[in-house]
Scaffold this motif. Structure first.
Motif, PDB file in Angstrom:
ATOM      1  N   HIS A   1       0.819  -1.211   0.000  1.00  0.00           N
ATOM      2  CA  HIS A   1       0.000   0.000   0.000  1.00  0.00           C
ATOM      3  C   HIS A   1       0.851   1.258   0.000  1.00  0.00           C
ATOM      4  CE1 HIS A   1      -3.980  -1.755   0.044  1.00  0.00           C
ATOM      5  NE2 HIS A   1      -3.402  -2.755   0.681  1.00  0.00           N
ATOM      6  N   PHE A   2       1.979   1.239   0.675  1.00  0.00           N
ATOM      7  CA  PHE A   2       2.867   2.392   0.668  1.00  0.00           C
ATOM      8  C   PHE A   2       3.424   2.634  -0.736  1.00  0.00           C
ATOM      9  CE2 PHE A   2       7.122   4.259   1.074  1.00  0.00           C
ATOM     10  CZ  PHE A   2       6.788   5.465   1.669  1.00  0.00           C
ATOM     11  N   LEU A   3       3.881   1.574  -1.394  1.00  0.00           N
ATOM     12  CA  LEU A   3       4.445   1.730  -2.739  1.00  0.00           C
ATOM     13  C   LEU A   3       3.393   2.203  -3.731  1.00  0.00           C
ATOM     14  CD1 LEU A   3       6.843  -1.331  -2.986  1.00  0.00           C
ATOM     15  CD2 LEU A   3       7.407   1.032  -2.471  1.00  0.00           C
ATOM     16  N   VAL A   4       2.187   1.666  -3.633  1.00  0.00           N
ATOM     17  CA  VAL A   4       1.116   2.101  -4.539  1.00  0.00           C
ATOM     18  C   VAL A   4       0.746   3.556  -4.245  1.00  0.00           C
ATOM     19  CG1 VAL A   4      -1.318   1.740  -5.159  1.00  0.00           C
ATOM     20  CG2 VAL A   4       0.239  -0.224  -4.967  1.00  0.00           C
ATOM     21  N   TRP A   5       0.612   3.906  -2.970  1.00  0.00           N
ATOM     22  CA  TRP A   5       0.259   5.278  -2.581  1.00  0.00           C
ATOM     23  C   TRP A   5       1.284   6.281  -3.114  1.00  0.00           C
ATOM     24  CZ3 TRP A   5       2.629   7.987   1.844  1.00  0.00           C
ATOM     25  CH2 TRP A   5       2.037   9.230   2.089  1.00  0.00           C
ATOM     26  N   ARG A   6       2.571   5.923  -3.081  1.00  0.00           N
ATOM     27  CA  ARG A   6       3.627   6.817  -3.547  1.00  0.00           C
ATOM     28  C   ARG A   6       3.898   6.681  -5.049  1.00  0.00           C
ATOM     29  NH1 ARG A   6       5.166  10.870  -0.278  1.00  0.00           N
ATOM     30  NH2 ARG A   6       7.040  10.869  -1.522  1.00  0.00           N
ATOM     31  N   GLY A   7       3.208   5.758  -5.711  1.00  0.00           N
ATOM     32  CA  GLY A   7       3.421   5.548  -7.135  1.00  0.00           C
ATOM     33  C   GLY A   7       4.704   4.802  -7.446  1.00  0.00           C
ATOM     34  N   LEU A   8       5.329   4.235  -6.440  1.00  0.00           N
ATOM     35  CA  LEU A   8       6.607   3.551  -6.631  1.00  0.00           C
ATOM     36  C   LEU A   8       6.444   2.162  -7.242  1.00  0.00           C
ATOM     37  CD1 LEU A   8       8.324   4.626  -3.300  1.00  0.00           C
ATOM     38  CD2 LEU A   8       8.708   5.554  -5.594  1.00  0.00           C
ATOM     39  N   HIS A   9       5.229   1.621  -7.213  1.00  0.00           N
ATOM     40  CA  HIS A   9       4.991   0.301  -7.808  1.00  0.00           C
ATOM     41  C   HIS A   9       5.182   0.335  -9.321  1.00  0.00           C
ATOM     42  CE1 HIS A   9       1.248   2.408  -8.429  1.00  0.00           C
ATOM     43  NE2 HIS A   9       0.836   1.456  -9.239  1.00  0.00           N
ATOM     44  N   GLN A  10       5.249   1.519  -9.903  1.00  0.00           N
ATOM     45  CA  GLN A  10       5.484   1.642 -11.342  1.00  0.00           C
ATOM     46  C   GLN A  10       6.973   1.691 -11.684  1.00  0.00           C
ATOM     47  OE1 GLN A  10       3.188   5.031 -12.610  1.00  0.00           O
ATOM     48  NE2 GLN A  10       1.316   4.216 -11.730  1.00  0.00           N
ATOM     49  N   ARG A  11       7.824   1.848 -10.665  1.00  0.00           N
ATOM     50  CA  ARG A  11       9.270   1.918 -10.887  1.00  0.00           C
ATOM     51  C   ARG A  11      10.021   0.698 -10.376  1.00  0.00           C
ATOM     52  NH1 ARG A  11      11.612   7.072  -8.415  1.00  0.00           N
ATOM     53  NH2 ARG A  11      13.470   6.253  -9.406  1.00  0.00           N
ATOM     54  N   TYR A  12       9.442   0.019  -9.398  1.00  0.00           N
ATOM     55  CA  TYR A  12      10.116  -1.117  -8.765  1.00  0.00           C
ATOM     56  C   TYR A  12       9.215  -2.339  -8.866  1.00  0.00           C
ATOM     57  CZ  TYR A  12      12.912   2.679  -7.007  1.00  0.00           C
ATOM     58  OH  TYR A  12      13.709   3.798  -6.948  1.00  0.00           O
ATOM     59  N   LEU A  13       9.815  -3.485  -9.138  1.00  0.00           N
ATOM     60  CA  LEU A  13       9.027  -4.708  -9.245  1.00  0.00           C
ATOM     61  C   LEU A  13       8.467  -5.070  -7.874  1.00  0.00           C
ATOM     62  CD1 LEU A  13      11.254  -6.810 -11.647  1.00  0.00           C
ATOM     63  CD2 LEU A  13       9.044  -5.753 -12.147  1.00  0.00           C
ATOM     64  N   LEU A  14       7.168  -4.952  -7.732  1.00  0.00           N
ATOM     65  CA  LEU A  14       6.511  -5.164  -6.453  1.00  0.00           C
ATOM     66  C   LEU A  14       6.787  -6.558  -5.893  1.00  0.00           C
ATOM     67  CD1 LEU A  14       4.702  -3.910  -4.312  1.00  0.00           C
ATOM     68  CD2 LEU A  14       2.728  -4.668  -5.639  1.00  0.00           C
ATOM     69  N   ASP A  15       6.751  -7.572  -6.738  1.00  0.00           N
ATOM     70  CA  ASP A  15       7.012  -8.940  -6.264  1.00  0.00           C
ATOM     71  C   ASP A  15       8.415  -9.065  -5.672  1.00  0.00           C
ATOM     72  OD1 ASP A  15       4.493  -9.797  -6.978  1.00  0.00           O
ATOM     73  OD2 ASP A  15       5.134 -10.683  -8.875  1.00  0.00           O
ATOM     74  N   ASP A  16       9.403  -8.429  -6.305  1.00  0.00           N
ATOM     75  CA  ASP A  16      10.772  -8.473  -5.791  1.00  0.00           C
ATOM     76  C   ASP A  16      10.869  -7.761  -4.445  1.00  0.00           C
ATOM     77  OD1 ASP A  16      11.392  -9.769  -8.134  1.00  0.00           O
ATOM     78  OD2 ASP A  16      12.729  -8.204  -8.906  1.00  0.00           O
ATOM     79  N   VAL A  17      10.264  -6.578  -4.359  1.00  0.00           N
ATOM     80  CA  VAL A  17      10.293  -5.815  -3.106  1.00  0.00           C
ATOM     81  C   VAL A  17       9.636  -6.623  -1.989  1.00  0.00           C
ATOM     82  CG1 VAL A  17       9.453  -3.725  -1.947  1.00  0.00           C
ATOM     83  CG2 VAL A  17      10.365  -3.581  -4.272  1.00  0.00           C
ATOM     84  N   LEU A  18       8.503  -7.217  -2.274  1.00  0.00           N
ATOM     85  CA  LEU A  18       7.786  -7.987  -1.244  1.00  0.00           C
ATOM     86  C   LEU A  18       8.555  -9.233  -0.818  1.00  0.00           C
ATOM     87  CD1 LEU A  18       4.106  -7.657  -2.477  1.00  0.00           C
ATOM     88  CD2 LEU A  18       5.264  -6.376  -0.661  1.00  0.00           C
ATOM     89  N   LEU A  19       9.200  -9.888  -1.751  1.00  0.00           N
ATOM     90  CA  LEU A  19       9.990 -11.065  -1.391  1.00  0.00           C
ATOM     91  C   LEU A  19      11.178 -10.663  -0.511  1.00  0.00           C
ATOM     92  CD1 LEU A  19      10.452 -14.055  -1.558  1.00  0.00           C
ATOM     93  CD2 LEU A  19      11.540 -13.731  -3.782  1.00  0.00           C
ATOM     94  N   VAL A  20      11.844  -9.568  -0.863  1.00  0.00           N
ATOM     95  CA  VAL A  20      12.991  -9.112  -0.075  1.00  0.00           C
ATOM     96  C   VAL A  20      12.562  -8.708   1.333  1.00  0.00           C
ATOM     97  CG1 VAL A  20      14.700  -7.260   0.127  1.00  0.00           C
ATOM     98  CG2 VAL A  20      14.429  -8.467  -2.041  1.00  0.00           C
ATOM     99  N   VAL A  21      11.521  -7.896   1.447  1.00  0.00           N
ATOM    100  CA  VAL A  21      11.094  -7.463   2.788  1.00  0.00           C
ATOM    101  C   VAL A  21      10.597  -8.651   3.609  1.00  0.00           C
ATOM    102  CG1 VAL A  21       8.673  -6.808   2.353  1.00  0.00           C
ATOM    103  CG2 VAL A  21      10.009  -5.557   4.048  1.00  0.00           C
TER     104      VAL A  21
END
Length: 130
Positions: free
Chosen positions: A23-43
């Protein structure tokens, strides 16, 4: 911009961590620059390691997201000074033990640094995909 949220040190909290990060990445529009699946797996891996391997004595585990120039930095803080070491002796039949290797393969850079209070910060930096 840095976003820090405290989570209970329980494995079932990883779903909440993933939800907040999404939700933070979508709210900031960052989901369009960073692969969400990769970010979620790392966190997920960093948080799960803090829960499983750090001596946190029930203290909440802070997770921080920060945009630094062109990378998304993910930090997981814990009070245990023991720095993580990737498991390079992998049993091919094992169902766990590869988390830091996965983080290393997805991150531009990752590592851990001691904190002045005796704990540590484990971080991963994710590069944009486009």
């Amino acid at each position: 911009m840095q976003r820090v949220v405290l989570y209970p040190p329980r494995e079932e909290a990883v779903g909440l961590v993933r939800w907040h990060v999404t939700h933070f990445l979508v709210w900031r529009g960052l989901h369009q620059r960073y692969l969400l699946d990769d970010v979620l797996l790392v966190v997920s891996e960093l948080f799960a390691n803090a829960v499983r391997h750090a001596e946190h004595q029930g203290q909440p585990i802070p997770v921080a997201l920060e945009l630094r120039e062109d990378v998304l930095r993910i930090e997981v803080h814990d009070p245990d000074p023991t720095l993580p070491v990737p498991n390079l002796d992998i049993d091919l039949d094992a169902t766990s033990g590869r988390g830091l290797l996965v983080v290393a393969s997805l991150a531009k850079q990752w590592g851990a640094v001691p904190r002045p209070d005796g704990g540590k910060v484990v971080f991963a930096e994710i590069a944009p995909y486009a």
